[in-house]
Write an enzyme that holds these catalytic residues in place. Structure first.
Site, short mmCIF file in Angstrom:
data_model
loop_
_atom_site.label_atom_id
_atom_site.label_comp_id
_atom_site.label_asym_id
_atom_site.label_seq_id
_atom_site.Cartn_x
_atom_site.Cartn_y
_atom_site.Cartn_z
N PHE A 114 -14.85 -49.44 13.45
CA PHE A 114 -13.80 -49.01 14.10
C PHE A 114 -14.17 -48.62 15.83
O PHE A 114 -15.19 -47.59 15.77
CB PHE A 114 -13.14 -47.96 13.50
CG PHE A 114 -11.74 -47.81 13.94
CD1 PHE A 114 -10.70 -48.66 13.75
CD2 PHE A 114 -11.29 -46.84 14.76
CE1 PHE A 114 -9.36 -48.19 14.16
CE2 PHE A 114 -10.25 -46.49 15.48
CZ PHE A 114 -9.25 -47.35 14.92
N ASP A 185 -18.46 -43.31 7.21
CA ASP A 185 -17.09 -43.24 7.61
C ASP A 185 -16.19 -43.96 6.38
O ASP A 185 -16.09 -44.94 5.88
CB ASP A 185 -16.63 -43.80 8.76
CG ASP A 185 -15.35 -43.61 9.39
OD1 ASP A 185 -14.54 -43.22 8.31
OD2 ASP A 185 -15.10 -43.39 10.48
N TYR A 210 -4.60 -39.45 6.84
CA TYR A 210 -3.20 -40.15 6.76
C TYR A 210 -3.19 -41.72 6.44
O TYR A 210 -2.03 -42.08 6.41
CB TYR A 210 -2.89 -40.11 8.22
CG TYR A 210 -3.97 -40.40 9.38
CD1 TYR A 210 -4.09 -41.70 9.58
CD2 TYR A 210 -4.81 -39.51 9.90
CE1 TYR A 210 -4.96 -42.31 10.53
CE2 TYR A 210 -5.69 -39.95 10.63
CZ TYR A 210 -5.99 -41.49 11.23
OH TYR A 210 -6.65 -41.97 11.99
N LYS A 211 -4.27 -42.28 6.18
CA LYS A 211 -4.11 -43.50 5.55
C LYS A 211 -3.94 -43.69 4.07
O LYS A 211 -2.88 -43.25 3.73
CB LYS A 211 -5.54 -44.24 6.06
CG LYS A 211 -5.61 -44.63 7.62
CD LYS A 211 -7.07 -45.08 8.10
CE LYS A 211 -7.07 -44.97 9.54
NZ LYS A 211 -8.42 -45.30 10.19
N ARG A 357 -2.91 -57.98 8.62
CA ARG A 357 -3.47 -57.04 7.77
C ARG A 357 -2.66 -56.62 6.88
O ARG A 357 -1.46 -55.98 7.29
CB ARG A 357 -4.20 -55.83 8.29
CG ARG A 357 -5.20 -55.03 7.80
CD ARG A 357 -5.72 -54.34 8.80
NE ARG A 357 -5.04 -53.20 9.33
CZ ARG A 357 -5.63 -52.00 9.51
NH1 ARG A 357 -6.66 -51.73 9.72
NH2 ARG A 357 -4.84 -51.02 10.24
C1 LIG Z 1 -8.38 -44.97 11.62
C2 LIG Z 1 -9.90 -44.73 12.03
C3 LIG Z 1 -10.50 -43.81 12.95
C4 LIG Z 1 -9.36 -43.01 13.66
O1 LIG Z 1 -9.49 -41.74 14.16
P1 LIG Z 1 -8.52 -40.74 14.44
O2 LIG Z 1 -9.76 -39.69 15.15
O3 LIG Z 1 -8.26 -40.15 13.13
O4 LIG Z 1 -7.51 -41.19 15.23
C5 LIG Z 1 -11.64 -43.65 13.36
N1 LIG Z 1 -12.41 -44.34 12.47
C6 LIG Z 1 -12.21 -45.40 11.62
C7 LIG Z 1 -13.31 -46.02 10.80
C8 LIG Z 1 -10.99 -45.41 11.32
O5 LIG Z 1 -10.64 -46.56 10.23
#
Ligand SMILES: *Cc1c(COP(=O)(O)O)cnc(C)c1O
Length: 398
Positions: A114, A185, A210-211, A357
């Site tokens: 990400f 992660d 939040y996911k 997705r």
């Molecule tokens: C959703 C996601 C994020 C988002 O980070 P935030 O700081 O919560 O906005 C970061 N890394 C990964 C791998 C994600 O899937």
């Protein structure tokens, strides 16, 4: 435990007429979350004012709720703490890991990670100014890229676009053999697939809530540090609540003994209340049941879409053991196609350049939902309903 998925579904508010396949991006609201936040606001904040830090024990929420999240990812009590956003937790884990490998200069991630994780690494490299570099081979080439130049292997277990899952154990073993540390992660793993952090031997793990965990928009992130490693970690964001004795108001920073040193500032007390309510639903869920159910629903979705939508190309592994809990298809007109589907009550999302997705979330999706999604997708694709001007206009959030 046998999980009753009809019972978990009843505990979510799902808007009428909507089939929600985007819980991998923002989980829906558990019904109890609204009441829990109301209680926290009206009985705690309003009535107790500042005394609520003690009387309602707000101060220990990051650890108490950290233990609840920890149970879902196989972390022992006292090894997970909540707070901040995932991007910040990535920064903390990476800064600590690099400081533990002062003689090495390479961070190994992958090209599917990400972007925020990669951006944080790039920013930290610039801040440190010590000549670190970031390597991002293709996901399938990570294992072969591990050697004794690597300080830290930093990966997201499940690829946010394709849903491909890394072989966590093989990578940890190879990294440790090469003397590197490992950060996982779990943004697309926590609440999606079984994870056993304690057994895995991983050094650091981070994730958002939040996911798949349904903690609400902006819900705080979590961080895990291997218990024997935590006392050696130098916190880069040395805030007062990570101090050994915050209320001594000592002018000099001394890190707290264990995972508490990964706390930084004041926790998001209201947001934690919503997450706490979401975790009540998770207490009823066995992760092995969840994974089996996810595989059943995903296989049904893949079969239905492939039978009706020849223009879509599956990019998610077919083997359930090699994927997370999402299904993605490539299609050159994926953005307008997703808008047309959303317009018909089936919500998924689009990830550039061409990925449609769909999150597979057994807590509140069943066969009827999957079948409805297939039917809408087949209608939109078969009748080229996406090819209308209003679906081509890009919104700020895709
Ligand atoms: C959703 C996601 C994020 C988002 O980070 P935030 O700081 O919560 O906005 C970061 N890394 C990964 C791998 C994600 O899937």
């Amino acid at each position: 435990m046998t999980t009753d998925f009809a019972a978990t579904k009843a505990q979510f508010h799902l808007p009428s007429g909507v089939t929600y396949l985007d819980g991998n991006s923002l989980g829906p609201m558990p019904r109890a979350a609204a009441q829990r936040m109301r209680t926290r606001m009206e009985q705690e904040w309003a009535e107790m004012l500042i005394t609520a830090w003690n009387r309602a024990d707000w101060i220990h929420d990051p650890r108490r709720i950290g233990d609840r999240v920890g149970r879902l990812v196989g972390a022992a009590t006292g090894t997970v703490v909540m707070g901040d956003t995932l991007s910040i937790k990535v920064h903390q884990a990476l800064a600590s890991a690099l400081a533990l490998r002062p003689d090495r200069r390479v961070i190994l991630s992958d090209s599917g990670n990400f972007p925020s994780d990669l951006y944080i690494a790039q920013g930290l490299i610039a801040t440190l100014g010590q000549g670190h570099s970031l390597k991002t081979p293709a996901p399938q080439d990570v294992l072969a890229a591990i050697d004794d130049t690597i300080a830290v292997v930093m990966l997201t277990e499940v690829d946010y676009r394709t849903g491909r899952r890394h072989d966590m154990q093989a990578i940890i073993q190879a990294a440790h053999r090469a003397g590197a540390l490992v950060i996982w992660d779990l943004a697309h793993s926590a609440g999606a697939i079984p994870v056993n952090l304690g057994q895995s031997g991983v050094d650091f793990a981070v994730g958002c809530t939040y996911k798949f965990l349904n903690g609400g928009p902006g819900a705080p992130a979590f961080i895990y540090v291997r218990p024997d490693l935590a006392p050696m970690c130098r916190p880069a964001l040395s805030g007062w609540l990570g101090h050994e004795a915050p209320f001594a108001f000592d002018p000099d920073y001394r890190p707290a003994g264990g995972i508490d040193r990964m706390r930084c500032g004041t926790p998001p007390v209201l947001a934690l209340a919503a997450l706490d309510a979401a975790l009540d639903v998770w207490d009823q869920v066995d992760m092995a049941d969840l994974q089996a159910r996810s595989a059943t629903l995903a296989d049904r979705f893949i079969a239905g879409v492939e039978a009706t939508c020849p223009d879509l190309t599956l990019v998610t592994p077919r083997d359930p053991a090699r994927r997370g809990s999402q299904v993605s298809f490539a299609f050159d007109h994926g953005y307008p196609a997703m808008q047309a589907i959303i317009d018909r009550g089936v919500i998924g999302d689009f990830r550039a350049p061409n990925i449609m997705r769909f999150g597979i979330t057994p807590l509140y999706l069943d066969e009827a939902d999957i079948d409805r999604a297939i039917a809408v997708l087949a209608d939109v694709m078969g009748n080229r309903l996406w090819d209308q001007p209003q679906y081509h206009q890009r919104a700020a959030v895709t």
